[in-house]
Design a protein around this motif. Structure first.
Motif, PDB file in Angstrom:
ATOM      1  N   ASP A 187      55.278  18.463 -50.646  1.00  0.00           N
ATOM      2  CA  ASP A 187      56.323  18.052 -49.722  1.00  0.00           C
ATOM      3  C   ASP A 187      57.594  18.812 -50.094  1.00  0.00           C
ATOM      4  O   ASP A 187      58.088  18.684 -51.210  1.00  0.00           O
ATOM      5  N   LYS A 188      58.126  19.584 -49.166  1.00  0.00           N
ATOM      6  CA  LYS A 188      59.263  20.467 -49.440  1.00  0.00           C
ATOM      7  C   LYS A 188      60.463  19.696 -49.982  1.00  0.00           C
ATOM      8  O   LYS A 188      61.089  20.113 -50.976  1.00  0.00           O
ATOM      9  N   ASP A 189      60.805  18.581 -49.369  1.00  0.00           N
ATOM     10  CA  ASP A 189      61.979  17.818 -49.799  1.00  0.00           C
ATOM     11  C   ASP A 189      61.786  17.257 -51.205  1.00  0.00           C
ATOM     12  O   ASP A 189      62.720  17.279 -52.023  1.00  0.00           O
ATOM     13  N   GLU A 190      60.602  16.754 -51.474  1.00  0.00           N
ATOM     14  CA  GLU A 190      60.331  16.214 -52.813  1.00  0.00           C
ATOM     15  C   GLU A 190      60.363  17.327 -53.858  1.00  0.00           C
ATOM     16  O   GLU A 190      60.883  17.145 -54.963  1.00  0.00           O
ATOM     17  N   ILE A 191      59.821  18.472 -53.510  1.00  0.00           N
ATOM     18  CA  ILE A 191      59.798  19.598 -54.447  1.00  0.00           C
ATOM     19  C   ILE A 191      61.214  20.074 -54.750  1.00  0.00           C
ATOM     20  O   ILE A 191      61.531  20.440 -55.891  1.00  0.00           O
ATOM     21  N   GLN A 192      62.085  20.068 -53.754  1.00  0.00           N
ATOM     22  CA  GLN A 192      63.482  20.452 -53.996  1.00  0.00           C
ATOM     23  C   GLN A 192      64.113  19.551 -55.046  1.00  0.00           C
ATOM     24  O   GLN A 192      64.832  20.003 -55.941  1.00  0.00           O
ATOM     25  N   LYS A 193      63.850  18.257 -54.970  1.00  0.00           N
ATOM     26  CA  LYS A 193      64.371  17.330 -55.967  1.00  0.00           C
ATOM     27  C   LYS A 193      63.783  17.624 -57.346  1.00  0.00           C
ATOM     28  O   LYS A 193      64.484  17.599 -58.366  1.00  0.00           O
ATOM     29  N   LEU A 194      62.501  17.898 -57.373  1.00  0.00           N
ATOM     30  CA  LEU A 194      61.831  18.126 -58.652  1.00  0.00           C
ATOM     31  C   LEU A 194      62.274  19.448 -59.289  1.00  0.00           C
ATOM     32  O   LEU A 194      62.262  19.584 -60.510  1.00  0.00           O
ATOM     33  N   GLN A 195      62.660  20.411 -58.475  1.00  0.00           N
ATOM     34  CA  GLN A 195      63.227  21.634 -59.037  1.00  0.00           C
ATOM     35  C   GLN A 195      64.504  21.314 -59.810  1.00  0.00           C
ATOM     36  O   GLN A 195      64.754  21.881 -60.881  1.00  0.00           O
TER      37      GLN A 195
ATOM     38  N   TYR B 212      47.568  12.012 -62.960  1.00  0.00           N
ATOM     39  CA  TYR B 212      47.127  13.375 -63.283  1.00  0.00           C
ATOM     40  C   TYR B 212      45.609  13.474 -63.100  1.00  0.00           C
ATOM     41  O   TYR B 212      45.102  14.429 -62.499  1.00  0.00           O
ATOM     42  N   GLY B 213      44.870  12.492 -63.631  1.00  0.00           N
ATOM     43  CA  GLY B 213      43.415  12.514 -63.521  1.00  0.00           C
ATOM     44  C   GLY B 213      42.943  12.536 -62.091  1.00  0.00           C
ATOM     45  O   GLY B 213      41.973  13.220 -61.740  1.00  0.00           O
ATOM     46  N   TYR B 214      43.628  11.773 -61.234  1.00  0.00           N
ATOM     47  CA  TYR B 214      43.276  11.790 -59.810  1.00  0.00           C
ATOM     48  C   TYR B 214      43.618  13.142 -59.189  1.00  0.00           C
ATOM     49  O   TYR B 214      42.817  13.734 -58.458  1.00  0.00           O
ATOM     50  N   ALA B 215      44.819  13.653 -59.482  1.00  0.00           N
ATOM     51  CA  ALA B 215      45.314  14.855 -58.811  1.00  0.00           C
ATOM     52  C   ALA B 215      44.435  16.075 -59.077  1.00  0.00           C
ATOM     53  O   ALA B 215      44.172  16.870 -58.170  1.00  0.00           O
ATOM     54  N   VAL B 216      43.976  16.262 -60.310  1.00  0.00           N
ATOM     55  CA  VAL B 216      43.199  17.461 -60.636  1.00  0.00           C
ATOM     56  C   VAL B 216      41.715  17.284 -60.335  1.00  0.00           C
ATOM     57  O   VAL B 216      40.950  18.247 -60.436  1.00  0.00           O
TER      58      VAL B 216
ATOM     59  N   LYS C 143      51.764  14.749 -57.839  1.00  0.00           N
ATOM     60  CA  LYS C 143      51.581  14.427 -56.418  1.00  0.00           C
ATOM     61  C   LYS C 143      51.666  15.675 -55.561  1.00  0.00           C
ATOM     62  O   LYS C 143      50.965  15.823 -54.555  1.00  0.00           O
ATOM     63  N   GLN C 144      52.528  16.630 -55.958  1.00  0.00           N
ATOM     64  CA  GLN C 144      52.716  17.845 -55.161  1.00  0.00           C
ATOM     65  C   GLN C 144      51.480  18.740 -55.193  1.00  0.00           C
ATOM     66  O   GLN C 144      51.255  19.525 -54.265  1.00  0.00           O
ATOM     67  N   LEU C 145      50.667  18.630 -56.236  1.00  0.00           N
ATOM     68  CA  LEU C 145      49.420  19.395 -56.297  1.00  0.00           C
ATOM     69  C   LEU C 145      48.466  18.938 -55.206  1.00  0.00           C
ATOM     70  O   LEU C 145      47.699  19.728 -54.650  1.00  0.00           O
TER      71      LEU C 145
END
Length: 900
Positions: A470-478, A781-785, A464-466
């Motif tokens: 979203d900064k907050d979501e990415i912080q969680k994913l880190q 994944y297929g949608y995102a790329v 989804k981040q690709l």
């Protein structure tokens, strides 16, 4: 060199053609000889202008149906006739009914239940064979049924004649004709299945409905089953009472239903059907005919052309039948009768307006989605022909993806520091019906964060981040990467470093405290792996998920400002590389097949090259070429853990195309088109065939079954090669319709609040999303790329936009992208492919006279000070610095205009 290659291919084709012609001539001479073996006592043979038809003499059901252009290919499972010659096994030529008297109860009747020799009838005129079916039906049936095989304008027709033999009216609440074609793959090699078997797809569109029957190779003549008389395609019912065992090698048979009210009142009660269920009242002594005709079409891409020749209503929706609310859709109707009325259900769900006609007379309409959910458009023509088109209205893509990311990182966020399996923190599988996280399941991978069914949620959250960082979501994913992925799902030390485990969750009650496992779950199956099996790194299909996660985090770190701060960009890219290598080294058996999401290895290779990491790039390319060389040597390299699959084609096509193995790429694409149709129905348009993953990635219980899945991950994964090939051949609009159907199908099942389910259930007893998230991440994944906007022009329909809205002023064609990322645009007349590694397109203007293109980029954002533009298909020299092969464009407070 090209001429030599062409000559070799031509010589091969001519040799094959000559051999085939010689064989046909030989067999033609043999067939003319006198029959002495007694087979004539068993079978009846007929030849029509299009088909060779063989009937079982005793039952007059179809024993074989072959196109005259390929007389040794059989659309039916005639090769298993001696096995399937038992009661209750359906054959083409059977019929099922439910009938009741006034105030009575429905009674079921079938010609397949108890076989007996039927009574042949005298044939006259164009009738090839006919029979009274009374002997093979219950004695209490209140109607007379006769079946005729006949020619109508030289076309093969199967007609049932039903007479009410009582002195009171009867209501027929179900009338179905089993569509029995050869989709039984059991016991066959991939070469044999692609040569001998078929798949079939329904357009459940009332009088405009039809069935496509296509061989697995995607080549050769295809079969169309069309309504001839009183056979409106109202419903498509699975024949669950046929004892042929359903499995990963047999999806099952279905029947074409002209009436379905009796089922809607019972087995399907309370379920919204594709069409309004109806019935027929047959008056005393009244006779009515119900007929289907069989038509050969030259190939899959000729289906629409054949339908037009048959004077059958043809609808083309742009961008398809999954319609975001901010998209100005178009609908084109090709039928030689006028439109009497158009209705929409639910009322107000769609807005449709007339928009004139095309040069060739197609009727044009503007279509706009107004209410979220399923919508049915019913067109009634002046000859009383009725056509239904099923749409799915979704929010604007930007909102769909925003809701999806939020749901994954809140409702699906698992944060239990005391978890004994080390799954904290992570997006984890979710049960939407129970509104709870799936922390335990008898199939351990579902709650174990690996395999498709367990990795699906975190993979989707990262992908989804690709599309929409979203900064907050990415912080969680880190935190997920540091604490759960690296050193958890993936080994970070020892001899199996970079190996990916099959599951973090496992079943080993003796090694964990009492009460760890729920006593409400059955762990007494093969799917409850112990710790040793869960840790096994030998399943190659787990590696692309991990590689994709690292690759996305690399892109976010490299092209955006201050989004990623836990690791450096090169750590992420190198881990993506090492994971790709580990798949080949630690999971070599399954790595010989194409992987779902396997295209990510190509994206990783491209970025290694952009970064100048030559040694890694060369190593990865060599390893992938070795795999591609293996596929090149095979006729159909599409296996997996399953005997046949629809996931490996994505990677096989991408690498074959990359290495210039064009023939293998074409073979792969043809196979994809055999199981990925385009038709006026959101559920089947672009829906790549998947039918067993409700067992492995769906909710446990009554819906865990072999069943055609609507927009499971195969739709958007297979859209990757289809749209990639379209960009090479933009004259082929068929590819764009198929590919875009699969692309938007990939997000069609996301709920209003952002939950992404495994797939949608096609059984008319269900017709709803699956209860858990399962393996949806592979689809996302297929949608995102692949999410992108396309501007093209059709000779008759004019300028068309897929993934955007267009307007025209003189020679200027303006496209305003509506995709969630707005980062990719393809201009078909110029074969121009424009992509942004960061930044977004506000609009693209194409001058149809000069060929000039003007891009308008959105203003800068907190994390997007620069846009990175790549241009393929056009030589340009823009006044911007090039960084890693992309033009680095500094963005301002206002929009930035770039002229090509």
């Amino acid at each position: 060199m090209k001429q030599i290659k062409y000559w070799l291919v031509s010589a091969f084709c001519m040799a094959s053609f000559s051999t085939t012609m010689a064989q046909n001539t030989y067999w033609s001479r043999v067939e003319k000889r006198e029959s002495t073996l007694g087979v004539a006592d068993v079978y009846q043979k007929f030849e029509t202008p299009d088909f060779k038809l063989k009937l079982v003499r005793a039952s007059q059901t179809v024993a074989a149906l072959s196109p005259n252009s390929d007389p040794y290919f059989d659309f039916t499972p005639g090769d298993r006739l001696e096995i399937r010659d038992k009661d209750s096994l359906y054959h083409l030529g059977d019929i099922n009914l439910r009938i009741k008297e006034a105030n009575g109860i429905w009674k079921s009747y079938s010609t397949a239940t108890s076989r007996a020799k039927v009574e042949p009838l005298e044939t006259v005129g164009n009738v090839l064979a006919a029979a009274d079916l009374a002997n093979t039906l219950p004695t209490d049936i209140p109607v007379i049924i006769r079946r005729y095989y006949e020619l109508d304008n030289d076309q093969l027709v199967m007609r049932f004649e039903i007479t009410n033999k009582q002195d009171k009216p009867l209501e027929i609440g179900a009338l179905g004709v089993p569509m029995v074609f050869n989709n039984i793959l059991e016991g066959k090699s991939l070469v044999e299945t692609h040569a001998q078997n078929v798949f079939f797809d329904p357009y459940i569109g009332k009088d405009a409905g039809y069935l496509e029957v296509k061989r697995l190779s995607g080549r050769g003549p295809a079969l169309l089953v069309l309504p001839k008389e009183n056979m409106s395609f109202e419903a498509y019912r699975p024949l669950l009472d046929d004892p042929t065992p359903k499995s990963i090698v047999f999806e099952g048979f279905h029947e074409w239903m002209a009436y379905s009210k009796a089922y809607s009142e019972n087995e399907w009660k309370g379920v919204e059907q594709w069409n309004e269920p109806t019935s027929l009242v047959l008056q005393p002594n009244e006779t009515k005919s119900f007929a289907l005709k069989f038509v050969v079409t030259e190939g899959i891409k000729n289906i629409q052309e054949t339908l037009v020749k048959e004077k059958h209503p043809v609808a083309v929706g742009v961008p398809g039948y999954v319609l975001p609310q901010d998209v100005e859709g178009q609908l084109f109707i090709d039928y030689n009768k006028g439109v009497a009325s158009i209705t929409v259900e639910p009322t107000g769900a769609l807005e449709i307006k007339e928009n004139g006609t095309t040069a060739l007379g197609k009727k044009k309409y503007h279509v706009q989605g107004k209410k979220w959910g399923r919508a049915r458009l019913t067109i009634t023509y002046t000859d009383d022909t009725e056509q239904t088109i099923n749409y799915k209205i979704i929010k604007p893509e930007t909102e769909v993806i925003e809701d999806f990311g939020h749901f994954l990182t809140t409702e699906q966020w698992f944060d239990d520091p005391n978890d004994p399996f080390g799954r904290n923190p992570s997006p984890i599988s979710y049960d939407y019906e129970k509104k709870e996280k799936v922390v335990q399941d008898g199939r351990v991978w579902i709650s174990g964060l690996s395999d498709e069914g367990g990795a699906g949620s975190w993979l989707a959250a990262v992908m989804k981040q690709l599309v929409q960082p979203d900064k907050d979501e990415i912080q969680k994913l880190q935190g997920f990467v540091d604490e759960t992925l690296w050193g958890g799902i993936q080994n970070n030390e020892g001899p199996n470093k970079y190996g990916v485990k099959k599951s973090l969750f496992y079943y080993e009650p003796d090694s964990l405290p009492k009460g760890t496992y729920s006593d409400k779950i059955n762990f007494d199956t093969w799917a409850a792996w112990d710790h040793k099996h869960a840790n096994n790194p030998g399943r190659s299909y787990n590696y692309p998920h991990v590689a994709a996660a690292y690759w996305v985090m690399y892109r976010l770190s490299r092209y955006y400002k201050d989004l990623v701060d836990n690791r450096s960009w090169d750590w992420y890219l190198q881990n993506a590389y090492h994971t790709s290598v580990a798949m080949v080294e630690q999971a070599p058996y399954y790595a010989q097949f194409g992987q779902m999401e396997g295209s990510v290895f190509l994206f990783i290779l491209e970025d290694l090259k952009h970064e100048g990491l030559t040694e890694m790039a060369s190593d990865l390319e060599a390893r992938m070429k070795e795999r591609a060389d293996h596929w090149r040597a095979l006729d159909y390299p599409f296996g997996s853990e399953m005997p046949w699959d629809s996931t490996g084609q994505e990677e096989v096509y991408m690498w074959s195309s990359y290495f210039g193995y064009d023939r293998k790429a074409y073979v792969t694409l043809s196979a994809i088109l055999a199981y990925m149709p385009t038709m006026p129905h959101w559920g089947y348009n672009g829906n790549a065939r998947r039918y067993w993953d409700f067992l492995y990635g769906g909710k446990a219980g009554e819906t865990s079954r072999v069943e055609r899945q609507i927009h499971h991950y195969g739709s958007s994964l297979n859209a990757i090669p289809v749209l990639s090939h379209y960009r090479k051949d933009p004259e082929d609009l068929y590819l764009l319709k198929v590919g875009y159907g699969g692309l938007l199908g990939g997000i069609s099942n996301i709920t209003q609040d952002g939950f992404g389910p495994a797939a949608f259930h096609s059984y008319p007893s269900t017709l709803k999303i699956d209860g858990i998230s399962g393996d949806y991440g592979s689809g996302f994944y297929g949608y995102a790329v692949n999410t992108s906007s396309y501007l093209t022009k059709d000779e008759d329909m004019g300028w068309l936009a897929f993934g955007g809205n267009l307007s025209q002023k003189e020679a200027f064609i303006e496209l305003e992208p509506t995709t969630a990322a707005r980062s990719r645009v393809f201009i078909a007349p110029k074969k121009l492919w424009l992509t942004l590694d960061a930044g977004s397109f506000k609009k693209v203007v194409y001058n149809n006279k000069t060929g000039d293109v003007t891009l308008t980029l959105d203003s800068k954002g907190t994390h997007v000070p620069y846009a990175y533009l790549r241009v393929e298909g056009m030589d340009v020299d823009l006044p911007y610095k090039k960084v890693r092969g992309a033009y680095q464009i500094e963005l301002g407070k206002k929009e930035t205009e770039v002229k090509l």
